[in-house]
Structure formats: structure tokens, C-alpha cells
Design a protein around this motif. Structure first.
Motif, mmCIF file in Angstrom:
data_model
loop_
_atom_site.group_PDB
_atom_site.id
_atom_site.type_symbol
_atom_site.label_atom_id
_atom_site.label_comp_id
_atom_site.label_asym_id
_atom_site.label_seq_id
_atom_site.Cartn_x
_atom_site.Cartn_y
_atom_site.Cartn_z
ATOM 1 N N THR A 1 0.674 -1.328 -0.086
ATOM 2 C CA THR A 1 -0.128 -0.026 -0.045
ATOM 3 C C THR A 1 0.922 1.279 0.016
ATOM 4 O O THR A 1 1.684 1.566 0.722
ATOM 5 C CB THR A 1 -1.021 0.075 1.252
ATOM 6 N N LEU B 1 -3.615 -2.975 8.833
ATOM 7 C CA LEU B 1 -3.322 -1.564 8.183
ATOM 8 C C LEU B 1 -4.641 -0.898 8.112
ATOM 9 O O LEU B 1 -4.713 0.391 8.304
ATOM 10 C CB LEU B 1 -2.673 -1.580 6.794
ATOM 11 N N GLY B 2 -5.650 -1.348 7.514
ATOM 12 C CA GLY B 2 -7.022 -1.029 7.508
ATOM 13 C C GLY B 2 -7.581 -0.241 8.630
ATOM 14 O O GLY B 2 -8.017 0.885 8.680
ATOM 15 N N THR B 3 -7.545 -1.196 9.582
ATOM 16 C CA THR B 3 -7.900 -0.628 10.941
ATOM 17 C C THR B 3 -7.285 0.614 11.669
ATOM 18 O O THR B 3 -7.805 1.670 12.120
ATOM 19 C CB THR B 3 -7.846 -1.617 11.996
ATOM 20 N N ILE C 1 -5.559 2.845 9.798
ATOM 21 C CA ILE C 1 -5.748 4.054 8.948
ATOM 22 C C ILE C 1 -7.164 4.498 9.507
ATOM 23 O O ILE C 1 -7.344 5.767 9.879
ATOM 24 C CB ILE C 1 -5.865 3.764 7.440
ATOM 25 N N SER C 2 -7.942 3.618 9.566
ATOM 26 C CA SER C 2 -9.643 4.064 10.006
ATOM 27 C C SER C 2 -9.378 4.555 11.532
ATOM 28 O O SER C 2 -10.239 5.493 11.565
ATOM 29 C CB SER C 2 -10.578 2.820 9.938
ATOM 30 N N VAL D 1 -7.002 -2.451 1.637
ATOM 31 C CA VAL D 1 -6.730 -1.762 2.967
ATOM 32 C C VAL D 1 -7.422 -0.394 2.806
ATOM 33 O O VAL D 1 -7.875 0.042 3.856
ATOM 34 C CB VAL D 1 -5.071 -1.450 3.025
ATOM 35 N N LEU D 2 -7.455 0.233 1.588
ATOM 36 C CA LEU D 2 -8.094 1.431 1.705
ATOM 37 C C LEU D 2 -9.508 1.430 1.824
ATOM 38 O O LEU D 2 -10.207 2.360 2.491
ATOM 39 C CB LEU D 2 -7.871 2.366 0.034
ATOM 40 N N GLY E 1 -10.022 1.019 5.396
ATOM 41 C CA GLY E 1 -9.991 2.066 6.226
ATOM 42 C C GLY E 1 -10.770 2.961 6.073
ATOM 43 O O GLY E 1 -11.056 3.773 7.035
ATOM 44 N N SER F 1 -14.502 1.427 7.792
ATOM 45 C CA SER F 1 -14.548 1.333 9.156
ATOM 46 C C SER F 1 -14.833 2.608 9.812
ATOM 47 O O SER F 1 -15.232 2.610 10.811
ATOM 48 C CB SER F 1 -13.341 0.566 9.572
ATOM 49 N N THR G 1 -10.843 -0.063 18.861
ATOM 50 C CA THR G 1 -10.092 -0.448 17.611
ATOM 51 C C THR G 1 -10.030 -1.899 17.573
ATOM 52 O O THR G 1 -9.954 -2.334 16.560
ATOM 53 C CB THR G 1 -9.023 0.447 17.947
ATOM 54 N N SER H 1 -12.772 -6.389 11.056
ATOM 55 C CA SER H 1 -11.999 -6.101 9.782
ATOM 56 C C SER H 1 -11.318 -7.455 9.321
ATOM 57 O O SER H 1 -11.387 -7.529 8.171
ATOM 58 C CB SER H 1 -10.882 -5.048 10.011
#
Lengths: 263, 270, 257
Positions: A37, B88-90, B92-93, B149-150, B153, B156, B206, B213
Motif C-alpha cells: 500500500t 493496516l485498514g484498521t 488507518i481508520s 486496505v483503503l 480504512g 470502518s 479499535t 475487519s
């Protein structure tokens, strides 16, 4: 009061804080690496993303005629999935509540099965059921039913286990059998919880049912897939707006009813 | 005391309540019956039982060779990728959620409509289908886990910021006042009082979101946004039931372990 | 001590949004170095009075001067600077429970720093040492790195006093400082306040519920009923009947604040 002033002692070093920080930072770098990413790519292609978004925000209202029947189907799926799943969950919860079924072996095995079912995400269930029963809303209903089961069982059996044991003892004392105990001592204490959890599951199911069609499990998601395939984002936008309105509306009604119920 | 027994009085009834209950019950039944109409239950494939059996036997006779073969396309690598997407998604969010949460939290020193608008925005984000978001990101950054991921992110944020804002609303006002009384600015209040008091709730929410997630990340692959979902849908299409079995096993074990770890951390936090 | 006015209230009125009258035409002058106790039934407006002085509550009309400067019209940075000179002790201590005692005490210092410095927790070494000394003053030096929620109520209130000491204010407002404490701890906390008053010449205004504590520590008594000042005099000239009057004279049905 001490007249001579002491120096501030050094703070004790907390190892665990450092360990957690290192784990977090390592996790961050590893996951950036593994998923490849790079935010920069997003910004480079930002206009692509924005372009889709702009097209979506000019929805094609004439498409509503096509969407409407599918929306009805979606809601029907959600209702049926919720009902089937909840009924099974109701019986199952009574079987795994330790204050009702005393046999630890039975509750233990049934709980393991429940926990396994709970791990499988809704869309995955959808994909599996499409493979089993074929494309169409039945696959969606079954997926939602299994999913509902997972949601409701967990909440409901925990509620059952926290009820006041007094009435159960009282009924046991007057010689009631298991079904009578459930009817007179357990049911009055838990029925509002059950309804509340079913409504909660319904909220989740409405949300889930809107995308199930994407993988062929019936409902409005099918249109989502079709319009996205031909890049007709104006029509996709219509569908998304319909979905958002329905989901928000049902969320609102359901959460208000739950509040009223718990009062 | 009166020795002659009185007759049992008639049960007192609250007519309004009774009528309401009956109406709700009838409406519910009507909705359920209505839902059954128009859905073709007969359309089930004749082979349904056979396939279900095949998947079931696949779970008990999984394709062990797929677990690890070093190609990067095997089960372990794909699950690992799924975990990384979720992580990573979590992450970022969680970062994006903070400002949103302060916006949507209804606190004393704010006009009611400010927080109301924030809450509506979050409800819209929550309702925007994750899969569509993933497809939009695939258009932007190409197919693969980055899109996943995005999508995670951003999606969420809808839920996480809602949970965060509820935590903010539950904070007591006192410590904030102490900072204000000492001459602190709004920023000081956040730094010295709000954030430290909020931390446990933020971490716990989280972690909870991370559990969710993980499940999301394992389905994003269905649309090509990386993770274990892609090999699963391929295996389903090619009817490799033993492969389906091992992937399902892998997902179940992964989710159980992650749930267990995050539950353990959350318990320690309290 | 010279009679230098420290707090001046001029025709102060406060009406809450829901129409409740909090304060009504209050005129008061409190001089430097005084130890004032404010007494009255709960709901009479004691708390409102204190919270108006450092503008945790905005007043509806009138003006409040702190050391000659109007806090009513102050804004932003000027307001924060004025507040820096007014320490406050709360009934519920209002510590940040999950932060260390040291960090809680340092909060008293935030208004002395530019924002960016406090963001990265860059307090001067001297200030950290000063915080430690403040804790020694209230006999809590050994708890410096403990988390605030590990302390007992009395200890927490003394941390709050160290926080105020750190702030180095000219005025201390104490809003029912002993209401959540047992009698012995209460005396201890009041002694600490007295110490700040005598040793550092800080002006103390305290709301008190307990007549005994008021008589023991106050130099001047202000009685409040239904948002108005109904008594103002030196403690040594105040007969017991005044207190009974303040506590019983009102009809006792004033609304809660």
C-alpha cells in the motif's frame, strides 16, 4: 513538612509500553510491505477515484424502475433470513445456556459449533450457498439465516445466563418440568431481550443483503454488479443512494424500537 | 380480617397497550408472509445436497498440499496477507476516525446540529457498501490488497468513529473543567484530559473493529481486493471442494485466534 | 495586609438558559489575602458564584474584575492568562484518573507554555522538580508516579491542591472541597488550603457545606440564599444564629443548580 527539598526521582521504565510500541510499529511496516500500500499511488490516481465518485453523484433516476423490484426482493430476503435464523437461534440458545441445560458435555459441544459458525463472514456464506443451491435469493436467505443465527445465539444465551435464578428455583421447588420452567420462569425475563436482538440482527441483515447479490445470492446487489461491470456509474450511484436511504431508515426505526422495548 | 372470601376480580387491562401489542404482532406476521411471496424456493439446484456433502467432506478431507508451498499463493501467505490488510485498514481508520468522532460527539459546548450532521455523515459512510468502495479503489490503485486496505480504512470510519464519539460523550466533564480553570486552551483540554481518559475506550473499540475487519478482509478478495477471498471464490468456481475445505478451515482458525488475542488484550485493559 | 481588592463583582446576575435565576445583583469585593467562606443551602447559588469568577459559567449581566482586570470581557489568550491566576479545587477533584500524579500536577502549568511544547510533553526540568516539591508540600512525594485512580479520595484532593500550587495563582476558588471526604481528611485538606493562604498569601474563596469547618477556617463569611448575598461579615463577629438563619431561613425549596 520536609524543609530540605528532594530531587524528583527518575521514573521507572515500563518495558511493556516499549514492547507494545515496537509491535505496533513493526506491524505497521510489515503490513504496508505485504499489502504493498502506497498512499502516493492513491494521490496519483486520485482523479480516477474522484471521477467515479462524481459520476455516481449524478444518479440516473430513471433506473429506479429497475431497482425497485430488486429492492423489495432484498428486504424480503432480509426478513426471511432473520426469521429463520432467529427461530433456530432461540431454541439453540436454550440448549447452550448452562442455567437451563446442566449437561456440560452437551453445552460444550454445541458452543464450539456455534463459535465456528460465528467466524464465517456473511458474504462468504453467500458464496458458499450460491455454490450449493445455485444463483438466486434462496442462497441469500440461507446465508443470512446462518449469519443471523451466529449473531443472535451469542447475545441471547448470554442474556439467558444472566437471568435471576430465583424463579427457576421456585418452579423447580413446586415440581415443574423443564418446559414449564422455561415457560413460566425463563421466558418472561428474556423475551424482550430476544426481540431486541432479532431487530439488531435485522439491521445487520438489511445491510448485508444489499451486497449479497453481487456474488449471485439475490437482491439489489445483482444490479450493483451489472452496472459496475458496464461502468455505468450513474446507475450505480442510484443504487447506492437507494441502499443508503433504506439502511439508514431501517437502522433508525429499529434502534428506536429497541430503545422503546428496553424501557 | 374479612373471613368471607372475595371473588377474584377481573384482570385489569390496559386496552391501548393490548391493541398496540396485537397490531404489532399482526403486522409482523403480515410482513413475514409477504416476504415468502414471490421467492422461488423450487429453484434450488438438484445437486444441492450432493454439493453440500462435497463441501462438508472437503472440510474433513482438506487439500493439505495447499497449506504452504512457498509460492506466495498458498494458504498461509494468503491468510497473512488478509491479516495485514485488516491491520493496516484498521490502523488507518482509527486515525481518520478521531477527528470525525470529535465532530459527531454531542458535548455541552456545541450546537446540537453540528453533532447531528456529523452523525448523519457517519451513518452514510457506514451504509456505503464496502464492496463498491473496494471496486472504486481498485480503479484508483489497481487490483490487489492495497485497494482492500483503503476500502477497509475508509469504510470502518463509519462504525469506529461512531463508537469513539459515544466514548467521548460518556466522558465526565470534571477533568476538562480543571484544565480550563488552570487557563488551558481547548487544545490543552484534549491533550491533558480528554485523550488520557479516552485511551482505553479507543484501544478497546479499535481492537473490536480489528475483529470485524479480519472478517471483512477475508471477503474483499471476492471482488479482487486482495486476501484469502480470491482463492476461495476460484476454488468454488472450479469445484475444488478439498481446496474450499482447507481455505474455510484456515479462515475459521485465523478468526478464532485473532478474536482470542484481541479479547485477551481487551480484558487486560479493563 | 493592605486592603487591595482582588475580586470585584459589580451588579452580577446570572440567569440560566432554562430561566432559573443563578445569581441576582451581586456586589462583592474580596481583598488580597482574605480567606472567605461562602455558605448557603445547596442550590442557593454558591457554586454558580464561584464558577462565574473564573468564567466556567458566563454571567448574564454585570462585570467581574480580577485584580483590576475584567474577566467578563476577556477573550482567548487574555482569558486564559486571567484564569492562570485563579486556581480551582473541585468537589470531585477532577483529576485525569488514568494519568500519573506528576502529569496531573503539571496540568496546573499548561497556561505558562506555548501549545506546541505541551503537545510533546516538553515540560521544563525545573517545572517537573517544582511539581515534585508541590507534592512534598502536601505529603504525597512517594506517589509521584502512581496513577491518579490508585489514590484515595483525600489523596486525590491533595494532588488537586498541588496542581493549584503549581499554577501559582493569586486566587484559589474551592468548590465544596470536602464534600466527598470524611471529616478527618476534610480537616487535612482545609489545613492545606490555609497553608496556601498564609504561606503564599493567596486569596481563598471556599464554598462549604459544613458549618464547623466554616467556623474553624473562615475569616469572613458570605451567606447566599436564592442567588443573593444575605450576609457578609467577619467570622469572629458572626453569631451562630446567622448560620441557622441562612440554613433554615430559606424555604429550602430552591431549585438545583
Amino acid at each position: 513538612m520536609p524543609e530540605q527539598v528532594n530531587q524528583l526521582p527518575k521514573r521507572k521504565f515500563k518495558v511493556m509500553n516499549l514492547v507494545w510500541t515496537i509491535i505496533m510499529i513493526a506491524g505497521l511496516f510489515i503490513s504496508i510491505n505485504v499489502t504493498n500500500t502506497h498512499i502516493s499511488v492513491l494521490f496519483e490516481n486520485w482523479n480516477q477515484f474522484a471521477d467515479i465518485f462524481i459520476q455516481m453523484s449524478h444518479p440516473d433516476w430513471s433506473y429506479l424502475n429497475v431497482v425497485w423490484p430488486k429492492l423489495i426482493e432484498t428486504i424480503k430476503m432480509a426478513v426471511l433470513g432473520t426469521v429463520i435464523g432467529s427461530v433456530v437461534a432461540f431454541i439453540y440458545s436454550l440448549l447452550i445456556a448452562r442455567n437451563i441445560v446442566k449437561n456440560k458435555a452437551v453445552t460444550g459441544v454445541l458452543r464450539v459449533i456455534m463459535n465456528i459458525v460465528r467466524t464465517i463472514p456473511d458474504l462468504l456464506l453467500g458464496a458458499i450457498f450460491v455454490a450449493i443451491v445455485g444463483i438466486g435469493p434462496v442462497a441469500g436467505i440461507l446465508a443470512l439465516a446462518v449469519f443471523t443465527f451466529g449473531v443472535v445465539v451469542k447475545l441471547f444465551y448470554e442474556a439467558i445466563e444472566t437471568i435471576d435464578p430465583g424463579p427457576i428455583e421456585a418452579l423447580t421447588a413446586v415440581g415443574a418440568n423443564k418446559l414449564q420452567i422455561i415457560h413460566y420462569a425463563v421466558m418472561p425475563q428474556i423475551i424482550t431481550y430476544f426481540i431486541s436482538y432479532v431487530l439488531y440482527a435485522f439491521e445487520i441483515n438489511v445491510r448485508a443483503s444489499t451486497v449479497l447479490g453481487y456474488i449471485g445470492a439475490g437482491g439489489i446487489g445483482l444490479n450493483l454488479q451489472q452496472t459496475l461491470q458496464v461502468f455505468n456509474y450513474a446507475q450505480t450511484g442510484t443504487i447506492i443512494i437507494v441502499i443508503i436511504v433504506v439502511v439508514v431508515l431501517i437502522d433508525y426505526v429499529s434502534s428506536k424500537s429497541r430503545e422503546a422495548l428496553m424501557k | 380480617m374479612d373471613t368471607t372470601m372475595k371473588k377474584l376480580p377481573a384482570k385489569p387491562v390496559d386496552r391501548k397497550k393490548q391493541v398496540a401489542h396485537w397490531l404489532i404482532a399482526i403486522a409482523t406476521i403480515v410482513i413475514i408472509v409477504w416476504s415468502c411471496t414471490g421467492i422461488n424456493f423450487g429453484g434450488i439446484k438438484a445437486t444441492a445436497g450432493q454439493i453440500a456433502g462435497a463441501i462438508f467432506s472437503g472440510i474433513f478431507h482438506p487439500d493439505w498440499s495447499y497449506v504452504y508451498n512457498g509460492s506466495g499463493e498458498d494458504l498461509i501467505s494468503q491468510l497473512w496477507q488478509t491479516i495485514c490488510i485488516a491491520f493496516l485498514g484498521t490502523f488507518i481508520s482509527a486515525i481518520i476516525s478521531l477527528p470525525f468522532a470529535f465532530w459527531a460527539a454531542h458535548t455541552k459546548h456545541k450546537h446540537w446540529y453540528t453533532s447531528r450532521i456529523g452523525k448523519i455523515v457517519l451513518a452514510i459512510i457506514r451504509s456505503f457498501p464496502e464492496i463498491v468502495l473496494a471496486l472504486m479503489f481498485i480503479k484508483a490503485v489497481g487490483p490487489g490488497s492495497a485497494a482492500g486496505v483503503l476500502a477497509l480504512g475508509f469504510h470502518s470510519v463509519g462504525m469506529l468513529a461512531k463508537l469513539f464519539s459515544e466514548a467521548i460523550e460518556n466522558l465526565e466533564e470534571g477533568p476538562n473543567e480543571a484544565v480550563i480553570a488552570a487557563g488551558g486552551s481547548k487544545f490543552h483540554v484534549i491533550m491533558f484530559s480528554t485523550m488520557p481518559n479516552l485511551m482505553p475506550a479507543l484501544i478497546s473499540n479499535t481492537l473490536y473493529r480489528f475483529d470485524v475487519s479480519i472478517r471483512s478482509a477475508s471477503i474483499l478478495g471476492l471482488v479482487g481486493a486482495g486476501g484469502i477471498g480470491y482463492p476461495l471464490i476460484i476454488a468454488l468456481q472450479y469445484r475444488q471442494w478439498d481446496r474450499v475445505g482447507i481455505i474455510l478451515l484456515g479462515i475459521i482458525i485465523m478468526v478464532v485466534i485473532i478474536d482470542w488475542i484481541s479479547g485477551w488484550i481487551r480484558k487486560k485493559l479493563v | 495586609m493592605a486592603d487591595k481588592p482582588m475580586i470585584q463583582l459589580k451588579d452580577v446576575s446570572k440567569i440560566y438558559d432554562n430561566g432559573t435565576v443563578g445569581l441576582k445583583d451581586i456586589n462583592l469585593t474580596i481583598n488580597k489575602g482574605e480567606f472567605v467562606v461562602v455558605v448557603g443551602l445547596s442550590g442557593a447559588g454558591k457554586s454558580t458564584l464561584l464558577r462565574s469568577i473564573n468564567r466556567l459559567h458566563d454571567i448574564t449581566s454585570g462585570d467581574i474584575l480580577i485584580d483590576g482586570k475584567s474577566i467578563t470581557s476577556a477573550k482567548g489568550k487574555n482569558l486564559r492568562k486571567l484564569r492562570r491566576d485563579i486556581g480551582m479545587i473541585f468537589q470531585n477533584f477532577n483529576l485525569v484518573k488514568r494519568s500519573s500524579v506528576l502529569r496531573n500536577v503539571l496540568v496546573g502549568r499548561v497556561a505558562y507554555y506555548p501549545t506546541w511544547k505541551t503537545t510533546f510533553n516538553l515540560f521544563d526540568k525545573e517545572d517537573k522538580q517544582k511539581a515534585y516539591e508541590a507534592l512534598q508540600q502536601v505529603d504525597l512525594a512517594d506517589k509521584v508516579y502512581a496513577r491518579a485512580d490508585e489514590l484515595s479520595g483525600g489523596q486525590q484532593q491533595r494532588v488537586a491542591i498541588a496542581r493549584v500550587l503549581m499554577q501559582n495563582p493569586k486566587i484559589i476558588l474551592a468548590d465544596e472541597p470536602t464534600a466527598s471526604l470524611d471529616p478527618q481528611t476534610s480537616v487535612r485538606v482545609m489545613n492545606d488550603l490555609k497553608m496556601l493562604n498564609e504561606k503564599y498569601g493567596m486569596t481563598v474563596v471556599a464554598n462549604l457545606h459544613s458549618i464547623e469547618l466554616a467556623q474553624q477556617f473562615g475569616e469572613r463569611v458570605i451567606g447566599i440564599r436564592a442567588g443573593q448575598v444575605v450576609y457578609d461579615g467577619k467570622m469572629k463577629d458572626t453569631p451562630k444564629s446567622v448560620f441557622t438563619n441562612i440554613y433554615n431561613g430559606g424555604n429550602g425549596s430552591e431549585e438545583d443548580e
